[in-house]
Design a protein around this motif. Structure first.
Motif, PDB file in Angstrom:
ATOM      1  N   PRO A 232      77.860   0.048 -27.837  1.00  0.00           N
ATOM      2  CA  PRO A 232      77.624   0.105 -29.285  1.00  0.00           C
ATOM      3  C   PRO A 232      77.157  -1.233 -29.845  1.00  0.00           C
ATOM      4  CG  PRO A 232      79.659   1.255 -28.729  1.00  0.00           C
ATOM      5  CD  PRO A 232      79.201   0.554 -27.465  1.00  0.00           C
ATOM      6  N   GLY A 233      76.150  -1.180 -30.716  1.00  0.00           N
ATOM      7  CA  GLY A 233      75.606  -2.376 -31.342  1.00  0.00           C
ATOM      8  C   GLY A 233      74.502  -3.036 -30.546  1.00  0.00           C
ATOM      9  N   PHE A 234      74.246  -2.534 -29.320  1.00  0.00           N
ATOM     10  CA  PHE A 234      73.211  -3.095 -28.455  1.00  0.00           C
ATOM     11  C   PHE A 234      72.011  -2.157 -28.456  1.00  0.00           C
ATOM     12  CE2 PHE A 234      71.170  -3.499 -24.277  1.00  0.00           C
ATOM     13  CZ  PHE A 234      70.992  -4.869 -24.197  1.00  0.00           C
ATOM     14  N   THR A 235      70.895  -2.605 -29.031  1.00  0.00           N
ATOM     15  CA  THR A 235      69.707  -1.753 -29.120  1.00  0.00           C
ATOM     16  C   THR A 235      68.488  -2.482 -28.560  1.00  0.00           C
ATOM     17  OG1 THR A 235      69.221  -2.514 -31.378  1.00  0.00           O
ATOM     18  CG2 THR A 235      70.569  -0.530 -31.152  1.00  0.00           C
ATOM     19  N   THR A 236      67.608  -1.708 -27.935  1.00  0.00           N
ATOM     20  CA  THR A 236      66.374  -2.269 -27.389  1.00  0.00           C
ATOM     21  C   THR A 236      65.180  -1.526 -27.988  1.00  0.00           C
ATOM     22  OG1 THR A 236      66.343  -0.764 -25.487  1.00  0.00           O
ATOM     23  CG2 THR A 236      67.504  -2.867 -25.220  1.00  0.00           C
TER      24      THR A 236
END
Length: 424
Positions: A232-236
């Motif tokens: 969660p909170g990690f986006t690419t």
């Protein structure tokens, strides 16, 4: 190297003989007649490899000719990654070749460099993918990780079952990462909270784990963290409209309150000094990759010069064309010689940051010159993908820039020369 997995020599020699019998002729036009040596290897540097390393190099060459060359231009044009090549690269021992957990046979830094050349001469994007997976992501875990982390991550990454990425560069921090890193890590008990952003992170769109480098708020030192896909909170977000290394899936990364367990912090990373050690190992291989880019463009130009007719004869018969080709070959030969010695120094434990920096800065500068001459030799056809040079010409710009620009590498060398740092 010691404490490494080795391959039975007799079995390897038998397999080598069997394999040689059915080796395809796709690359024959690039070879010295009657040998398995690349014509661009004018001084026979391939002879530096051991018999086992040489056969491994030839198997890699076969794979690149059979499986990658026929599809590379199409995937480059579509900016897509051919995931079907990953198992083959893994079977060849391309991932984690220097670490005991993943090494398929005993090998040297010279061989690993030559492998980067073989990858780069067919497709620089594939060479970059391997460099990120093996050189950056796996080396970070091997150097910075605990025995448990190495055992957990390196074997499946070596088999290509898990893909890694290396998250250092940021939107506002590239060459100044040692001091300008803005991504933060704040500890709360047994959990770390990461906030920040990364940019140009190769493999990140499909990586199972990304090594994120962040500055510890309390200590001010850089630390490394293993961030798993789906956290969660990690986006690419894939970076679109690139005009170089289009097969490589580069991404922007956003870290918004990303929580990482203490167990996923790399415990042997205490400062940027360990990050620099990873970069030193990979920077020399990028120099070799730059040689491969030169070789690939040169081979295409030689082929074209023999086929293209002007004034009733092939342009290979013109003095100015021969002058250009001879100059390209000189660049290639000098670059291999420099890279070869740097890799020898790595094997001997004598390679410093300045040695890898000089090799990377020099080889990529010569690469830029070589691919420009090759593109020029093709005239208007030099900007069309169908003739083989245009992709190398475009990809060279990215290889020239990553792992330290020419200017930054020259400042590392300049510091070694003068004893005075000229960094701001």
């Amino acid at each position: 190297m010691t404490d490494t997995a080795t391959t039975d020599t007799a079995a390897t020699d038998t397999a080598a003989t069997d394999h040689a019998a059915d080796r395809p002729s796709a690359a024959d036009a690039y070879l010295v007649p009657g040998t398995d040596r690349l014509a661009a290897d004018f001084y026979g540097f391939q002879d530096e490899l051991t018999p086992v390393e040489r056969e491994a190099s030839l198997r890699l060459r076969d794979f690149m000719e059979r499986e990658v060359r026929p599809i590379a231009t199409d995937y480059w044009d579509r900016a897509e990654f051919p995931s079907q090549i990953i198992p083959g690269l893994a079977d060849l021992g391309m991932f984690g070749a220097m670490w005991p957990e993943t090494q398929r046979f005993e090998n040297s830094a010279v061989w690993r460099g030559w492998a980067a050349l073989e990858l780069g001469r067919v497709d620089p994007s594939t060479a970059t993918f391997v460099g990120v997976q093996s050189g950056l992501a796996m080396s970070s875990i091997a150097i910075g990780g605990s025995p448990e982390q190495r055992a957990q991550w390196l074997p499946p990454m070596g088999r290509g079952e898990l893909i890694g990425a290396f998250g250092l560069t940021e939107p506002l921090s590239g060459s100044d990462s040692s001091k300008g890193l803005r991504t933060t890590a704040e500890r709360h008990g047994d959990t770390w909270v990461l906030n920040g952003a990364k940019r140009w992170i190769g493999n990140a769109t499909f990586a199972d784990v990304v090594v994120i480098w962040a500055r510890d708020v309390a200590e001010g030192q850089v630390k490394g963290f293993l961030v798993r896909r789906g956290t969660p909170g990690f986006t690419t977000t894939k970076i679109e409209r690139k005009q170089a290394l289009r097969i490589v899936q580069n991404a922007d990364i956003t870290l918004d309150g990303v929580r990482v367990d203490e167990a996923d912090r790399l415990p042997n990373i205490h400062s940027f000094r360990e990050v620099a050690l990873v970069l030193r190992l990979t920077r020399a291989e990028v120099a070799w990759q730059a040689v491969g880019v030169q070789v690939g463009a040169y081979e295409a130009a030689v082929r074209y010069a023999g086929e293209r007719q002007q004034f009733g004869r092939p342009i290979a018969s013109f003095q100015l064309v021969q002058d250009r080709l001879a100059s390209c070959l000189g660049n290639i030969t000098a670059s291999i010689a420099l890279c070869l010695q740097v890799s020898r120094m790595q094997d001997q434990g004598r390679q410093g940051d300045e040695h890898a920096a000089l090799a990377k800065g020099y080889a990529t500068t010569r690469m830029r010159e070589t691919v420009a001459w090759c593109r020029e030799l093709l005239g208007g056809n030099g900007i069309v993908l169908d003739h083989g040079v245009a992709k190398f010409f475009a990809d060279a710009e990215a290889v020239y820039s990553f792992e330290g620009t020419r200017d930054m590498n020259n400042l590392i060398v300049g510091r070694a020369i003068t004893g005075v740092s000229a960094f701001v």
